[in-house]
Scaffold this motif. Structure first.
Motif, PDB file in Angstrom:
ATOM      1  N   VAL A  77       0.797  -1.224   0.000  1.00 47.71           N
ATOM      2  CA  VAL A  77       0.000   0.000   0.000  1.00 47.71           C
ATOM      3  C   VAL A  77       0.831   1.275   0.000  1.00 47.71           C
ATOM      4  O   VAL A  77       0.297   2.362  -0.232  1.00 47.71           O
ATOM      5  CB  VAL A  77      -1.029   0.008   1.161  1.00 47.71           C
ATOM      6  CG1 VAL A  77      -2.046  -1.109   0.965  1.00 47.71           C
ATOM      7  CG2 VAL A  77      -0.342  -0.112   2.513  1.00 47.71           C
ATOM      8  N   SER A  78       2.124   1.146   0.254  1.00 47.54           N
ATOM      9  CA  SER A  78       3.043   2.270   0.040  1.00 47.54           C
ATOM     10  C   SER A  78       4.420   1.704  -0.246  1.00 47.54           C
ATOM     11  O   SER A  78       4.790   0.654   0.273  1.00 47.54           O
ATOM     12  CB  SER A  78       3.073   3.236   1.229  1.00 47.54           C
ATOM     13  OG  SER A  78       3.735   2.675   2.332  1.00 47.54           O
ATOM     14  N   GLY A  79       5.161   2.393  -1.116  1.00 50.09           N
ATOM     15  CA  GLY A  79       6.460   1.882  -1.525  1.00 50.09           C
ATOM     16  C   GLY A  79       6.312   0.756  -2.534  1.00 50.09           C
ATOM     17  O   GLY A  79       5.317   0.687  -3.264  1.00 50.09           O
ATOM     18  N   ALA A  80       7.305  -0.150  -2.560  1.00 48.10           N
ATOM     19  CA  ALA A  80       7.295  -1.259  -3.515  1.00 48.10           C
ATOM     20  C   ALA A  80       8.032  -2.458  -2.939  1.00 48.10           C
ATOM     21  O   ALA A  80       9.010  -2.306  -2.196  1.00 48.10           O
ATOM     22  CB  ALA A  80       7.953  -0.830  -4.828  1.00 48.10           C
ATOM     23  N   ILE A  81       7.554  -3.652  -3.303  1.00 46.95           N
ATOM     24  CA  ILE A  81       8.199  -4.895  -2.876  1.00 46.95           C
ATOM     25  C   ILE A  81       8.305  -5.860  -4.056  1.00 46.95           C
ATOM     26  O   ILE A  81       7.529  -5.791  -5.009  1.00 46.95           O
ATOM     27  CB  ILE A  81       7.444  -5.590  -1.722  1.00 46.95           C
ATOM     28  CG1 ILE A  81       6.046  -6.055  -2.159  1.00 46.95           C
ATOM     29  CG2 ILE A  81       7.381  -4.688  -0.499  1.00 46.95           C
ATOM     30  CD1 ILE A  81       5.324  -6.939  -1.141  1.00 46.95           C
ATOM     31  N   PHE A  82       9.273  -6.751  -3.968  1.00 46.38           N
ATOM     32  CA  PHE A  82       9.403  -7.897  -4.856  1.00 46.38           C
ATOM     33  C   PHE A  82       8.812  -9.047  -4.062  1.00 46.38           C
ATOM     34  O   PHE A  82       9.394  -9.497  -3.070  1.00 46.38           O
ATOM     35  CB  PHE A  82      10.880  -8.133  -5.180  1.00 46.38           C
ATOM     36  CG  PHE A  82      11.157  -9.310  -6.067  1.00 46.38           C
ATOM     37  CD1 PHE A  82      10.967  -9.232  -7.437  1.00 46.38           C
ATOM     38  CD2 PHE A  82      11.659 -10.495  -5.527  1.00 46.38           C
ATOM     39  CE1 PHE A  82      11.256 -10.315  -8.265  1.00 46.38           C
ATOM     40  CE2 PHE A  82      11.943 -11.576  -6.341  1.00 46.38           C
ATOM     41  CZ  PHE A  82      11.749 -11.484  -7.715  1.00 46.38           C
ATOM     42  N   ASP A  83       7.619  -9.491  -4.437  1.00 44.67           N
ATOM     43  CA  ASP A  83       6.854 -10.467  -3.670  1.00 44.67           C
ATOM     44  C   ASP A  83       7.022 -11.849  -4.287  1.00 44.67           C
ATOM     45  O   ASP A  83       6.925 -12.007  -5.507  1.00 44.67           O
ATOM     46  CB  ASP A  83       5.382 -10.057  -3.666  1.00 44.67           C
ATOM     47  CG  ASP A  83       4.626 -10.622  -2.493  1.00 44.67           C
ATOM     48  OD1 ASP A  83       5.203 -10.683  -1.390  1.00 44.67           O
ATOM     49  OD2 ASP A  83       3.459 -10.997  -2.669  1.00 44.67           O
ATOM     50  N   VAL A  84       7.252 -12.853  -3.448  1.00 45.40           N
ATOM     51  CA  VAL A  84       7.581 -14.205  -3.913  1.00 45.40           C
ATOM     52  C   VAL A  84       6.643 -15.234  -3.289  1.00 45.40           C
ATOM     53  O   VAL A  84       6.357 -15.191  -2.102  1.00 45.40           O
ATOM     54  CB  VAL A  84       9.042 -14.558  -3.545  1.00 45.40           C
ATOM     55  CG1 VAL A  84       9.361 -16.011  -3.839  1.00 45.40           C
ATOM     56  CG2 VAL A  84      10.006 -13.633  -4.266  1.00 45.40           C
ATOM     57  N   ALA A  85       6.207 -16.180  -4.125  1.00 48.47           N
ATOM     58  CA  ALA A  85       5.478 -17.366  -3.673  1.00 48.47           C
ATOM     59  C   ALA A  85       6.289 -18.576  -4.113  1.00 48.47           C
ATOM     60  O   ALA A  85       6.697 -18.664  -5.280  1.00 48.47           O
ATOM     61  CB  ALA A  85       4.084 -17.401  -4.287  1.00 48.47           C
TER      62      ALA A  85
END
Length: 181
Positions: A77-85
């Motif tokens: 909801v703020s900033g950025a992430i590299f999300d992994v499953a």
């Protein structure tokens, strides 16, 4: 809302469709009917928010063993992430494979992660906030994890993690545990 299944069965990238006007925009981020139409478990038992002050903060790879499992919906909801499953379901054709998406406040996307799939992320910006919705309430002591750099999973992280919990620093490799128990 648009649902796109990733390379891992049951893991979906969900795109919101904002409605714009002079005030800004409004977007639906969850709909029971839409999740039911895609035969996805409802992530409505609990919500949580994590704040991550610095770029390079790593959380994960965490999971709940299948017997106790949970599904989750993750959104930045703020900033950025590299999300992994990462698929830890031994009977799955994609066992030990992973997928990723960049989640950020601008793209307003989410990642749906079903039971049996580990989750983790690294922040791509300072001040990243991540909102989670869970299908089950938190139960202390049941969460497990595997090392973020497990060679059997082989996640290609876009930035080197610089901050993580002492717990995440010492998580075992998948070969050292049974993901079902």
């Amino acid at each position: 809302m648009e649902f796109a299944e990733t390379s891992l069965p049951g893991v979906f990238r969900i795109t919101t469709t904002p409605h714009h006007d002079a005030r800004g925009h409004f977007a639906r981020t969850f709909c029971q009917e839409s999740f039911a139409a895609h035969e996805l478990e409802q992530p409505t038992a609990q919500m949580a928010l994590s704040y991550n002050a610095k770029k390079g903060t790593l959380r994960g790879l965490h999971f709940i063993p299948a017997a106790e499992g949970e599904s989750k919906l993750v959104r930045c909801v703020s900033g950025a992430i590299f999300d992994v499953a990462a698929d830890l379901r031994p009977a799955s054709p994609t066992f030990r494979q992973w997928t990723s998406v960049e989640l950020n406040a601008e793209n307003m996307e989410a990642l749906y992660i079903p039971r049996g799939v580990a989750h983790g992320f690294v922040t791509l910006t300072d001040d990243a906030q991540v909102l989670y919705q869970f299908s089950e309430p938190h139960r202390a002591g049941v969460e497990k994890g595997i090392a973020w750099n497990d060679p059997d999973i082989g996640v290609e992280w876009p930035v080197a993690p610089t901050i993580m919990s002492s717990r995440d620093e010492t998580l075992p490799f998948l070969a050292q545990i049974d993901p079902l128990s």
